[in-house]
Design an enzyme around this catalytic site. Structure first.
Site, PDB file in Angstrom:
ATOM      1  N   SER A  22       0.780  -1.237   0.000  1.00  0.00           N
ATOM      2  CA  SER A  22       0.000   0.000   0.000  1.00  0.00           C
ATOM      3  C   SER A  22       0.809   1.282   0.000  1.00  0.00           C
ATOM      4  O   SER A  22       0.225   2.366  -0.036  1.00  0.00           O
ATOM      5  CB  SER A  22      -0.965   0.001   1.179  1.00  0.00           C
ATOM      6  OG  SER A  22      -2.086  -0.790   0.865  1.00  0.00           O
ATOM      7  N   TYR A  45      -9.952   2.320   6.883  1.00  0.00           N
ATOM      8  CA  TYR A  45      -9.029   1.991   5.805  1.00  0.00           C
ATOM      9  C   TYR A  45      -9.680   1.027   4.831  1.00  0.00           C
ATOM     10  O   TYR A  45     -10.110  -0.064   5.202  1.00  0.00           O
ATOM     11  CB  TYR A  45      -7.774   1.368   6.393  1.00  0.00           C
ATOM     12  CG  TYR A  45      -6.622   1.259   5.425  1.00  0.00           C
ATOM     13  CD1 TYR A  45      -5.787   2.344   5.202  1.00  0.00           C
ATOM     14  CD2 TYR A  45      -6.368   0.079   4.741  1.00  0.00           C
ATOM     15  CE1 TYR A  45      -4.723   2.255   4.324  1.00  0.00           C
ATOM     16  CE2 TYR A  45      -5.311  -0.024   3.865  1.00  0.00           C
ATOM     17  CZ  TYR A  45      -4.495   1.063   3.660  1.00  0.00           C
ATOM     18  OH  TYR A  45      -3.437   0.972   2.785  1.00  0.00           O
ATOM     19  N   ASN A  65      -9.130  -0.478   0.826  1.00  0.00           N
ATOM     20  CA  ASN A  65      -8.385  -0.538  -0.433  1.00  0.00           C
ATOM     21  C   ASN A  65      -9.234  -0.137  -1.630  1.00  0.00           C
ATOM     22  O   ASN A  65      -8.704   0.301  -2.654  1.00  0.00           O
ATOM     23  CB  ASN A  65      -7.839  -1.954  -0.625  1.00  0.00           C
ATOM     24  CG  ASN A  65      -6.744  -2.273   0.380  1.00  0.00           C
ATOM     25  OD1 ASN A  65      -5.682  -1.667   0.359  1.00  0.00           O
ATOM     26  ND2 ASN A  65      -7.016  -3.213   1.274  1.00  0.00           N
ATOM     27  N   GLY A  88       3.000  -0.882   3.990  1.00  0.00           N
ATOM     28  CA  GLY A  88       2.452  -1.731   2.945  1.00  0.00           C
ATOM     29  C   GLY A  88       2.617  -3.201   3.260  1.00  0.00           C
ATOM     30  O   GLY A  88       3.653  -3.620   3.777  1.00  0.00           O
TER      31      GLY A  88
END
Length: 363
Positions: A87, A182, A184, A318
């Site tokens: 990420s 959060y 994605n 990430g």
């Protein structure tokens, strides 16, 4: 914060674990021996098979490695090795979106549907997407993510529309702008926005606007490419009770939320340029690190945290199967830290070691 497909080291560990009470360091320069000892602790605990790190403290710069580059071998982790950054990809994508804002092509507080009609809830703005306050369901929660299941889809090609559909088939987690969570999915939307505005694949925009100008020759947006080219450490996890290599996979499952490959050197060049204002106009430079009451620890594709010792850090974490990474800088860029850890067949707790690293570098 990683794509959360896996977590050899939890995605926010380098930031979140510091809440355990890090003491302020008295030294004004980083002790390389302390960093090396902490990295050795990580690999010896089983928290990672191998670790590579890069530290900048004023004019002092060095790299350090620990552990092995492959499970049944003695080859050390390459100090210049390439790895999946997960990420941290989001910070690159957010930077491109903010460049488009600075060019007048995108209004940060306009609804996404102004540019992509019918794509998502009409209330969700560009800012909310970049800040994770959109309420969009996190599509990775709908994927088979444990190693036994993921092994069956590791080489599958995913279209962005497929990933988005996993999320939009679910109701919003909350009304846009009212909470932080959060997801994605937000950066799948951001990638599609970049493509709509620029008229080219989002990876071309990242390459032309960031990678080429900064000469990040070891950074790439791999698409369907399963292998990692160049020097790299191999990564593992456990499938059906046995160690299994997960170095090769189709990263399209992460797309603009986390597919990129880089090195600690390239990441250092990127965060140095970004924090120094070399990639964004002044107005957008202020926006990327701006936090709110709803999003106190996250700007626009950028984590903004204050460590217990009082030091402020910017960056992103990430995680993607087999690889966990961290990218951090002080706002003035005088202290910077990049790390990648490769997964092994065991699980240890890296918390104490990472606390020591953060204390030594930033406090």
């Amino acid at each position: 914060m990683g794509i959360r497909l896996t977590a050899t080291i939890t995605a926010t560990s380098l930031l979140a674990l510091t809440t355990a009470g890090v003491a302020s360091a008295d030294t004004s320069s980083v002790d390389r021996a302390v960093i090396q000892q902490a990295l050795d602790q990580v690999t010896q605990s089983g928290a990672a098979l191998g670790v590579q790190a890069r530290v900048t403290d004023g004019r002092q710069r060095f790299t350090a490695v620990s552990g092995k580059a492959e499970l049944n071998g003695s080859r050390p982790v390459p100090a210049d090795g390439r790895f999946r950054v997960g990420s941290i990809t989001k910070t690159f994508v957010a930077t491109v979106v903010l460049q488009l804002v600075g060019e007048g092509e995108v209004d940060l507080d306009a609804p996404v549907v102004r540019y992509l009609p019918g794509l998502i809830d009409e209330r969700i703005t560009v800012r909310q997407v970049l800040q994770h306050t959109s309420g969009l369901y996190n599509y990775t929660q709908a994927l088979p993510l444990n190693p036994d299941e993921f092994e069956q889809i590791r080489y599958k090609h995913w279209e962005p529309a497929e990933l988005l559909a996993l999320a939009t088939s679910k109701p919003l987690d909350f009304d846009p702008g009212t909470r932080w969570n959060y997801s994605n999915t937000n950066y799948v939307v951001a990638g599609l926005l970049v493509e709509k505005i620029t008229g080219k694949p989002y990876e071309r925009a990242v390459e032309q606007r960031i990678l080429k100008p900064l000469r990040l020759k070891d950074t790439e947006v791999p698409g369907d490419k399963a292998a990692i080219s160049g020097p790299h450490a191999r990564a593992y996890w456990v499938v059906a009770g046995q160690p299994s290599e997960i170095t090769k996979m189709n990263p399209s499952v992460a797309w603009a939320a986390g597919e990129m490959i880089s090195t600690t050197r390239d990441l250092d060049t990127f965060i140095d340029a970004l924090a120094d204002g070399k990639l964004l106009k002044p107005a957008q430079q202020k926006e990327i690190s701006k936090t709110t009451a709803v999003s106190p620890g996250y700007g626009l594709g950028l984590q903004v945290e204050t460590l217990p010792c009082g030091a402020k850090v910017w960056g992103h974490g990430g995680g993607i199967p087999g690889y966990s990474s961290q990218l951090l800088t002080s706002p003035d860029t005088k202290q910077r830290f990049e790390l990648n850890a490769t997964g092994g067949p065991t699980q240890g707790n890296p918390g104490e070691a990472f606390n020591r690293i953060l204390t030594e570098v930033f406090c």
